[in-house]
Write a protein that holds these residues in place. Structure first.
Motif, PDB file in Angstrom:
ATOM      1  N   LYS A 109     -26.640  63.112 -36.165  1.00  0.00           N
ATOM      2  CA  LYS A 109     -26.233  62.676 -34.833  1.00  0.00           C
ATOM      3  C   LYS A 109     -24.827  62.087 -34.793  1.00  0.00           C
ATOM      4  O   LYS A 109     -24.364  61.664 -33.731  1.00  0.00           O
ATOM      5  CB  LYS A 109     -27.246  61.681 -34.259  1.00  0.00           C
ATOM      6  N   GLU A 110     -24.139  62.077 -35.949  1.00  0.00           N
ATOM      7  CA  GLU A 110     -22.731  61.683 -35.944  1.00  0.00           C
ATOM      8  C   GLU A 110     -21.838  62.831 -35.473  1.00  0.00           C
ATOM      9  O   GLU A 110     -20.637  62.650 -35.275  1.00  0.00           O
ATOM     10  CB  GLU A 110     -22.309  61.253 -37.355  1.00  0.00           C
ATOM     11  N   SER A 111     -22.419  64.002 -35.310  1.00  0.00           N
ATOM     12  CA  SER A 111     -21.667  65.145 -34.806  1.00  0.00           C
ATOM     13  C   SER A 111     -21.366  64.955 -33.320  1.00  0.00           C
ATOM     14  O   SER A 111     -21.980  64.121 -32.646  1.00  0.00           O
ATOM     15  CB  SER A 111     -22.469  66.434 -35.009  1.00  0.00           C
ATOM     16  N   THR A 112     -20.433  65.732 -32.809  1.00  0.00           N
ATOM     17  CA  THR A 112     -20.112  65.705 -31.378  1.00  0.00           C
ATOM     18  C   THR A 112     -20.859  66.840 -30.698  1.00  0.00           C
ATOM     19  O   THR A 112     -20.726  67.999 -31.080  1.00  0.00           O
ATOM     20  CB  THR A 112     -18.595  65.861 -31.151  1.00  0.00           C
ATOM     21  N   ALA A 113     -21.638  66.486 -29.693  1.00  0.00           N
ATOM     22  CA  ALA A 113     -22.514  67.456 -29.043  1.00  0.00           C
ATOM     23  C   ALA A 113     -21.745  68.639 -28.481  1.00  0.00           C
ATOM     24  O   ALA A 113     -20.711  68.483 -27.819  1.00  0.00           O
ATOM     25  CB  ALA A 113     -23.307  66.779 -27.926  1.00  0.00           C
ATOM     26  N   LEU A 114     -22.268  69.840 -28.772  1.00  0.00           N
ATOM     27  CA  LEU A 114     -21.760  71.106 -28.237  1.00  0.00           C
ATOM     28  C   LEU A 114     -20.283  71.330 -28.520  1.00  0.00           C
ATOM     29  O   LEU A 114     -19.598  72.034 -27.781  1.00  0.00           O
ATOM     30  CB  LEU A 114     -22.038  71.193 -26.724  1.00  0.00           C
ATOM     31  N   PHE A 115     -19.795  70.712 -29.608  1.00  0.00           N
ATOM     32  CA  PHE A 115     -18.413  70.939 -30.035  1.00  0.00           C
ATOM     33  C   PHE A 115     -18.451  71.858 -31.248  1.00  0.00           C
ATOM     34  O   PHE A 115     -18.885  71.456 -32.326  1.00  0.00           O
ATOM     35  CB  PHE A 115     -17.735  69.618 -30.385  1.00  0.00           C
ATOM     36  N   PRO A 116     -18.022  73.128 -31.107  1.00  0.00           N
ATOM     37  CA  PRO A 116     -18.193  74.098 -32.192  1.00  0.00           C
ATOM     38  C   PRO A 116     -17.328  73.795 -33.405  1.00  0.00           C
ATOM     39  O   PRO A 116     -16.264  73.185 -33.307  1.00  0.00           O
ATOM     40  CB  PRO A 116     -17.782  75.428 -31.540  1.00  0.00           C
ATOM     41  N   HIS A 117     -17.822  74.254 -34.543  1.00  0.00           N
ATOM     42  CA  HIS A 117     -17.108  74.094 -35.814  1.00  0.00           C
ATOM     43  C   HIS A 117     -17.332  75.348 -36.643  1.00  0.00           C
ATOM     44  O   HIS A 117     -18.381  75.997 -36.545  1.00  0.00           O
ATOM     45  CB  HIS A 117     -17.609  72.864 -36.566  1.00  0.00           C
ATOM     46  N   GLU A 118     -16.371  75.697 -37.472  1.00  0.00           N
ATOM     47  CA  GLU A 118     -16.481  76.904 -38.288  1.00  0.00           C
ATOM     48  C   GLU A 118     -16.609  76.567 -39.765  1.00  0.00           C
ATOM     49  O   GLU A 118     -15.716  75.980 -40.377  1.00  0.00           O
ATOM     50  CB  GLU A 118     -15.266  77.806 -38.072  1.00  0.00           C
ATOM     51  N   LEU A 119     -17.744  76.944 -40.346  1.00  0.00           N
ATOM     52  CA  LEU A 119     -17.915  76.916 -41.794  1.00  0.00           C
ATOM     53  C   LEU A 119     -17.399  78.238 -42.367  1.00  0.00           C
ATOM     54  O   LEU A 119     -17.223  79.213 -41.632  1.00  0.00           O
ATOM     55  CB  LEU A 119     -19.392  76.748 -42.167  1.00  0.00           C
ATOM     56  N   ARG A 120     -17.191  78.250 -43.666  1.00  0.00           N
ATOM     57  CA  ARG A 120     -16.769  79.495 -44.312  1.00  0.00           C
ATOM     58  C   ARG A 120     -17.575  79.697 -45.598  1.00  0.00           C
ATOM     59  O   ARG A 120     -17.659  78.786 -46.434  1.00  0.00           O
ATOM     60  CB  ARG A 120     -15.278  79.465 -44.645  1.00  0.00           C
ATOM     61  N   ILE A 121     -18.145  80.878 -45.751  1.00  0.00           N
ATOM     62  CA  ILE A 121     -18.824  81.243 -46.997  1.00  0.00           C
ATOM     63  C   ILE A 121     -17.840  82.058 -47.829  1.00  0.00           C
ATOM     64  O   ILE A 121     -17.312  83.073 -47.360  1.00  0.00           O
ATOM     65  CB  ILE A 121     -20.091  82.060 -46.732  1.00  0.00           C
ATOM     66  N   LYS A 122     -17.603  81.604 -49.035  1.00  0.00           N
ATOM     67  CA  LYS A 122     -16.661  82.285 -49.918  1.00  0.00           C
ATOM     68  C   LYS A 122     -17.414  82.992 -51.032  1.00  0.00           C
ATOM     69  O   LYS A 122     -18.319  82.428 -51.636  1.00  0.00           O
ATOM     70  CB  LYS A 122     -15.672  81.287 -50.519  1.00  0.00           C
ATOM     71  N   ALA A 123     -17.020  84.244 -51.296  1.00  0.00           N
ATOM     72  CA  ALA A 123     -17.620  85.031 -52.370  1.00  0.00           C
ATOM     73  C   ALA A 123     -16.534  85.414 -53.366  1.00  0.00           C
ATOM     74  O   ALA A 123     -15.492  85.960 -52.990  1.00  0.00           O
ATOM     75  CB  ALA A 123     -18.288  86.277 -51.813  1.00  0.00           C
ATOM     76  N   THR A 124     -16.779  85.115 -54.621  1.00  0.00           N
ATOM     77  CA  THR A 124     -15.882  85.518 -55.711  1.00  0.00           C
ATOM     78  C   THR A 124     -16.704  86.242 -56.759  1.00  0.00           C
ATOM     79  O   THR A 124     -17.908  86.014 -56.889  1.00  0.00           O
ATOM     80  CB  THR A 124     -15.180  84.299 -56.342  1.00  0.00           C
ATOM     81  N   GLY A 125     -16.052  87.139 -57.516  1.00  0.00           N
ATOM     82  CA  GLY A 125     -16.786  87.908 -58.520  1.00  0.00           C
ATOM     83  C   GLY A 125     -16.006  88.079 -59.800  1.00  0.00           C
ATOM     84  O   GLY A 125     -14.795  87.825 -59.861  1.00  0.00           O
ATOM     85  N   ASP A 126     -16.709  88.518 -60.851  1.00  0.00           N
ATOM     86  CA  ASP A 126     -16.101  88.790 -62.149  1.00  0.00           C
ATOM     87  C   ASP A 126     -16.130  90.286 -62.432  1.00  0.00           C
ATOM     88  O   ASP A 126     -16.940  91.039 -61.873  1.00  0.00           O
ATOM     89  CB  ASP A 126     -16.853  88.049 -63.262  1.00  0.00           C
ATOM     90  N   SER A 127     -15.273  90.684 -63.339  1.00  0.00           N
ATOM     91  CA  SER A 127     -15.195  92.093 -63.725  1.00  0.00           C
ATOM     92  C   SER A 127     -16.305  92.431 -64.715  1.00  0.00           C
ATOM     93  O   SER A 127     -16.532  91.703 -65.682  1.00  0.00           O
ATOM     94  CB  SER A 127     -13.835  92.381 -64.355  1.00  0.00           C
ATOM     95  N   PRO A 128     -16.996  93.546 -64.516  1.00  0.00           N
ATOM     96  CA  PRO A 128     -18.019  93.960 -65.488  1.00  0.00           C
ATOM     97  C   PRO A 128     -17.439  94.692 -66.695  1.00  0.00           C
ATOM     98  O   PRO A 128     -18.131  94.896 -67.695  1.00  0.00           O
ATOM     99  CB  PRO A 128     -18.916  94.890 -64.675  1.00  0.00           C
ATOM    100  N   ASP A 129     -16.143  95.075 -66.599  1.00  0.00           N
ATOM    101  CA  ASP A 129     -15.515  95.821 -67.684  1.00  0.00           C
ATOM    102  C   ASP A 129     -14.006  95.854 -67.434  1.00  0.00           C
ATOM    103  O   ASP A 129     -13.563  95.806 -66.279  1.00  0.00           O
ATOM    104  CB  ASP A 129     -16.062  97.259 -67.711  1.00  0.00           C
ATOM    105  N   PRO A 130     -13.193  95.922 -68.504  1.00  0.00           N
ATOM    106  CA  PRO A 130     -11.745  95.991 -68.295  1.00  0.00           C
ATOM    107  C   PRO A 130     -11.292  97.154 -67.427  1.00  0.00           C
ATOM    108  O   PRO A 130     -10.219  97.106 -66.823  1.00  0.00           O
ATOM    109  CB  PRO A 130     -11.197  96.129 -69.725  1.00  0.00           C
ATOM    110  N   HIS A 131     -12.096  98.220 -67.348  1.00  0.00           N
ATOM    111  CA  HIS A 131     -11.736  99.366 -66.504  1.00  0.00           C
ATOM    112  C   HIS A 131     -12.120  99.146 -65.038  1.00  0.00           C
ATOM    113  O   HIS A 131     -11.802  99.986 -64.199  1.00  0.00           O
ATOM    114  CB  HIS A 131     -12.419 100.636 -67.022  1.00  0.00           C
ATOM    115  N   ILE A 132     -12.840  98.051 -64.736  1.00  0.00           N
ATOM    116  CA  ILE A 132     -13.252  97.755 -63.356  1.00  0.00           C
ATOM    117  C   ILE A 132     -12.696  96.380 -62.980  1.00  0.00           C
ATOM    118  O   ILE A 132     -13.025  95.383 -63.615  1.00  0.00           O
ATOM    119  CB  ILE A 132     -14.792  97.756 -63.205  1.00  0.00           C
ATOM    120  N   LYS A 133     -11.869  96.338 -61.967  1.00  0.00           N
ATOM    121  CA  LYS A 133     -11.252  95.082 -61.553  1.00  0.00           C
ATOM    122  C   LYS A 133     -12.298  94.138 -60.949  1.00  0.00           C
ATOM    123  O   LYS A 133     -13.303  94.579 -60.385  1.00  0.00           O
ATOM    124  CB  LYS A 133     -10.165  95.339 -60.509  1.00  0.00           C
ATOM    125  N   ALA A 134     -12.030  92.854 -61.072  1.00  0.00           N
ATOM    126  CA  ALA A 134     -12.873  91.863 -60.393  1.00  0.00           C
ATOM    127  C   ALA A 134     -12.671  92.010 -58.888  1.00  0.00           C
ATOM    128  O   ALA A 134     -11.553  92.294 -58.420  1.00  0.00           O
ATOM    129  CB  ALA A 134     -12.508  90.456 -60.839  1.00  0.00           C
TER     130      ALA A 134
END
Length: 343
Positions: A150-175
């Protein structure tokens, strides 16, 4: 006989070589790194991660601060651009090596831009794909869990962000390059209004009004319009109350208290009065700035009820005031004349 011995020797040598090869390959550790690849490492292919909502309407309605956790399902997909000729068989061994058996592509998910009034987590935060799987095996579903207070401001929108990062499975395949998925959330309205009338019982006499300055405190997360009405006023009484009072919110950085005045005027009928009446007031908080498209059930709180009592006691002589006044004046005149005569 010589030919037969030669063939026999060849067979034995072949079996021996195959056995040595099998033992050697079995003993060789399986890993996610290249081994004995013929094609040089500068030949590389891209890998890509994609995210989207499983149900795009999951966040169409505000998240109520006292309503628990909102779960939002998100689909995560992985794929790479390795040509089909290098995905299986001899082509795969030429590209990635004879002893390369495992092609794991980890993807890590995190939530960014989380305000103080919100908690947001994603489960599971880590996914491992097999780079050469196909179809549904390259798509996983995760759950974003969101809660606001309830410390939020009613009906005032906010944007979250989901970040995805990955690793390379092989030197021939980029991350895969890092990507983000914007998540628009809107806190709901919390209609928390308290009342303090001071004394709940007051005394008066016929024709004499009595009033209360009722303190309203807005503990919600948005400026509130507090609407008030008297329920079933006592017969013969005149009750007035402010129909609406705007009370700021602490969430907006304002003082969250205001006063609402209620006045009760008892009847002034002839005779002696000794009665106690109950005044019931219905008080309903409502968000003062619902904005376009906000429905009433999202911006209006449940009514609260305040009970006040008045003790009305005394004589009432309506219409006789002038007579009493004239009689008093005449009595004063008569008394003055008598004093003069006595002198």
């Amino acid at each position: 006989m010589v030919k037969f011995r030669t063939v026999k020797t060849s067979i034995v040598l072949s079996i021996l070589l195959v056995s040595i090869f099998v033992v050697f390959t079995s003993a060789f550790p399986k890993s996610n790194t290249a081994s004995a690849a013929i094609i040089p490492k500068f030949v590389q292919y891209d890998s890509i991660v994609e995210m989207e909502f499983d149900d795009s309407s999951a966040l169409n309605t505000p998240i109520h601060p006292l309503g628990g956790t909102r779960n939002v399902d998100i689909k995560v997909r992985y794929f790479n651009t390795v040509p089909d000729m290098f995905r299986t068989g001899i082509g795969r061994k030429l590209m990635f090596g004879i002893f390369k058996f495992v092609f794991l592509a980890p993807v890590h998910l995190s939530v960014e831009n989380i305000p103080d009034w919100c908690t947001a987590t994603i489960a599971p935060p880590d996914i491992i794909f097999d780079a050469f799987e196909e179809g549904s095996a390259l798509e996983r579903k995760v759950t974003l869990q969101i809660a606001v207070n309830k410390e939020s401001t009613a009906l005032f929108p906010h944007e979250l962000r989901i970040k995805a990062t990955g690793d390379s499975p092989d030197p021939h395949i980029k991350a895969p390059p890092a990507i983000t998925l914007p998540v628009a959330i809107t806190p709901g309205y919390v209609p928390l209004v308290s009342t303090d009338p001071g004394a709940t019982i007051k005394k008066t006499h016929p024709g004499e009004p009595v009033s209360w300055d009722i303190k309203l405190t807005n503990n919600g997360n948005g400026e509130a319009i507090v609407r008030a009405r008297v329920i079933n006023p006592p017969e013969g009484w005149i009750i007035s109350v402010n129909p609406q009072t705007i009370v700021p919110s602490l969430a907006d950085g304002d003082v969250n208290e205001k006063e609402m005045t209620l006045t009760a005027l008892p009847p002034f009928e002839f005779g002696y009065h000794n009665e106690q009446v109950l005044i019931e007031v219905e008080i309903t908080p409502e968000f003062s700035s619902p904005g376009a498209g906000a429905s009433a059930n999202l911006t209006k709180g449940d009514p609260i009820y305040l009970s006040l009592a008045v003790q009305n006691r005394g004589f009432s002589t309506p219409g006789f005031e002038v007579i009493f006044l004239i009689t008093a004046i005449l009595a004063i005149i008569v008394m003055k004349k008598r004093r003069k005569n006595n002198d």
